[in-house]
Design an enzyme around this catalytic site. Structure first.
Site, short mmCIF file in Angstrom:
data_model
loop_
_atom_site.label_atom_id
_atom_site.label_comp_id
_atom_site.label_asym_id
_atom_site.label_seq_id
_atom_site.Cartn_x
_atom_site.Cartn_y
_atom_site.Cartn_z
N GLY A 182 44.68 41.00 43.93
CA GLY A 182 45.22 41.38 42.64
C GLY A 182 44.17 42.47 42.31
N ASN A 183 44.29 42.72 40.93
CA ASN A 183 43.39 43.68 40.28
C ASN A 183 43.10 43.29 38.85
OD1 ASN A 183 45.39 45.42 38.70
ND2 ASN A 183 46.31 45.35 40.58
N ARG A 184 42.28 44.17 38.29
CA ARG A 184 41.73 43.78 36.89
C ARG A 184 42.58 44.37 35.76
NH1 ARG A 184 35.78 45.62 36.79
NH2 ARG A 184 35.89 44.48 34.80
#
Ligand code: CTP
Length: 371
Positions: free
Chosen positions: A169-171
Site C-alpha cells: 500500500g502507500n501512505r
C-alpha cells in the site's frame, strides 16, 4: 456582537483585545451610523455561537431588543446558529419549535454536540468544537461557481494483495482528495468520489464508490469518466502489483524456513494517462504528483515534465519529502497549468488548497468557454 448576558461571562475589553476590533452590542451605540442596519447589510455570513435558548426564542419571535437580534432581522446573508445549552432546555418543545421556525425561514442550525456540559452533567447541548463550526460555515460562503458541473474525484491509496492478509500500500490518507470533493460539492457541483481506503469518513452529499486495488479504481474511473466535466486524480495509485498474489497466507516456514522472500511485481495501468487518452472535448483533467526531488531535478521541474508526459490540464505538485504531507491537516502545493502561469499555495489547510484548485478551474476552465 455579544448579548448583555454574554458580557457577564467575558467582558468587552477581552473581546476587543483578542480580536483587535471594537465590540458593539447596543442599538444605541454610534446611532448616526445606524449600526444594526449597516452590520446586517455588510455581513457575508453571521455565526451565532453559542446560540442560547433565550437567543433562539428571541430570534424566532422576531424580537429586536439588542444589536444582535436587530442585526439578525436586517441580515440578508446566510445565518448559522450553533445552539449550546443544558440538555433539558435543548430538548424542550419550546426550543425545538423555535429551531424549526428559524430553519423554516432559511437559517442554518448546527445540532449541538453530545458531551460534558457546564455542570457535572453531560448529554446533547454542548457547543460543537470550533473546527466543526467552521466546517459547517464554509459551505454557506462558497461561491456556486461549479453549479451544473459533474465532478469525478479519486482519493486515498490503493492496496495490492500479496496474500489474503497482506498488501502493498502507500501512505495516502485521502484527506486532500476528500477536501477537493467536499468543496466541489459546496460550490454546487454534483460529485462522485472514488474512494480507496480513506483514513477519514467520506463527505456527505457526494456519491461514493469504494475501491480497493489499482485495477478496481481504474474500472470505477473509466466507468464514471464519460459523465464527468472535471476529473481529479488525487488518489495514490499503485504503480506495481504482485504478479501472482498467494491464495493462502504466506508462511515463514514452508518446509524449510524462508530467509528471504522475492516478490515478482508487474506494472499497473496508468489510469490518468488512459483518462487523458479517452477525454471528450471540454473535459478538464487534473493530476497530482507526489515528488521528493532527485539528485539532478527539483520538485517543480519533475512536475512540469510529468504535466507534459501525462497530458492533463492541471497538475497539483506536492513535495512529499520528509513528513510534510501524509496524514497531515495541511498541505503546500504548486498548481501547474498547461496553458497558464503556476499557482503557488503556501502551507494551508487541505480545504484552502482545494478551494484554490477550484478557483483556478472556475476562472481558467469555465464550463462554457467563449468560442
Ligand atoms: N496515477 C494513475 N495511475 C497509476 C499511477 C498514478 O492514474 N498507476 C496518477 C495519480 O493519481 C496522479 C498521477 O498519476 O494523479 C501522478 O502520480 P505519480 O505517482 O506521482 O506519478 P507516476 O506517473 O506514477 O510517476 P512516478 O511514480 O514515476 O513519479
Amino acid at each position: 456582537m455579544p448579548t448583555h448576558s454574554a458580557l457577564r461571562f467575558v467582558g468587552s475589553p477581552t473581546w476587543e483585545a483578542l480580536s483587535g476590533h471594537p465590540v458593539a452590542h447596543e442599538v444605541w451605540d454610534d446611532v448616526p451610523s445606524v449600526g444594526h442596519v449597516e452590520l446586517g447589510r455588510w455581513a457575508q455570513l453571521v455565526i451565532v455561537a453559542p446560540a442560547t435558548a433565550d437567543l433562539l426564542a428571541r430570534a424566532a419571535a422576531g424580537m429586536a431588543d439588542d444589536l444582535l437580534t436587530t442585526s439578525l432581522l436586517t441580515a440578508t446573508c446566510p445565518v448559522l446558529l450553533a445552539p449550546a445549552m443544558h440538555t433539558e432546555m435543548w430538548l424542550h418543545p419550546a426550543t425545538q419549535a423555535n429551531v424549526a421556525t428559524l430553519e423554516s425561514r432559511g437559517m442554518h442550525v448546527l445540532p449541538p454536540a453530545v458531551g460534558r456540559l457546564t455542570g457535572t452533567d453531560s448529554g446533547p447541548g454542548r457547543l460543537p468544537e470550533p473546527p466543526d463550526i467552521v466546517a459547517a460555515a464554509l459551505p454557506l460562503l462558497a461561491p456556486l461557481d461549479l453549479r451544473g458541473r459533474q465532478v469525478l474525484v479519486s482519493a486515498g491509496g490503493t492496496r495490492e494483495p500479496l496474500d489474503p492478509v497482506r498488501f502493498l500500500g502507500n501512505r495516502s490518507s485521502g484527506r486532500q482528495g476528500v477536501a477537493i470533493a467536499e468543496r466541489a460539492r459546496d460550490r454546487g457541483a454534483r460529485v462522485t468520489l472514488v474512494a480507496a481506503h480513506l483514513d477519514i469518513p467520506a463527505p456527505s452529499g457526494v456519491t461514493v464508490i469504494e475501491v480497493d486495488t489499482a485495477a478496481s479504481l481504474r474500472q470505477a474511473m473509466l466507468d464514471q469518466a464519460p459523465d464527468a466535466d472535471v476529473i481529479v486524480m488525487a488518489a495514490a495509485v499503485a504503480d506495481f502489483r504482485p504478479v501472482d498474489p498467494a491464495q493462502h497466507k504466506i508462511k515463514k516456514d514452508q518446509g524449510d524456513p524462508l530467509e528471504s522472500l522475492h516478490l515478482a511485481l508487474e506494472r499497473t495501468e496508468d489510469v490518468l494517462a488512459e483518462l487523458v487518452a479517452a477525454r471528450r472535448p471540454g473535459q478538464v483533467i487534473i493530476g497530482f504528483a507526489a515528488e521528493t526531488g532527485s539528485e539532478d531535478s527539483g520538485v517543480i521541474e519533475l512536475g512540469r515534465a510529468k504535466l507534459t508526459r501525462k497530458g492533463c490540464d492541471l497538475l497539483v505538485v506536492n513535495d512529499v519529502s520528509g513528513d510534510r504531507v501524509f496524514g497531515r491537516e495541511t498541505n503546500e502545493v504548486v498548481i501547474l497549468d498547461r496553458s497558464g502561469p503556476d499557482v503557488d499555495v503556501a502551507r494551508a489547510s487541505k480545504i484552502t488548497v482545494a478551494d484554490t484548485l477550484w478557483d483556478t478551474v472556475a476562472q481558467r476552465y469555465p464550463a462554457h468557454p467563449i468560442q
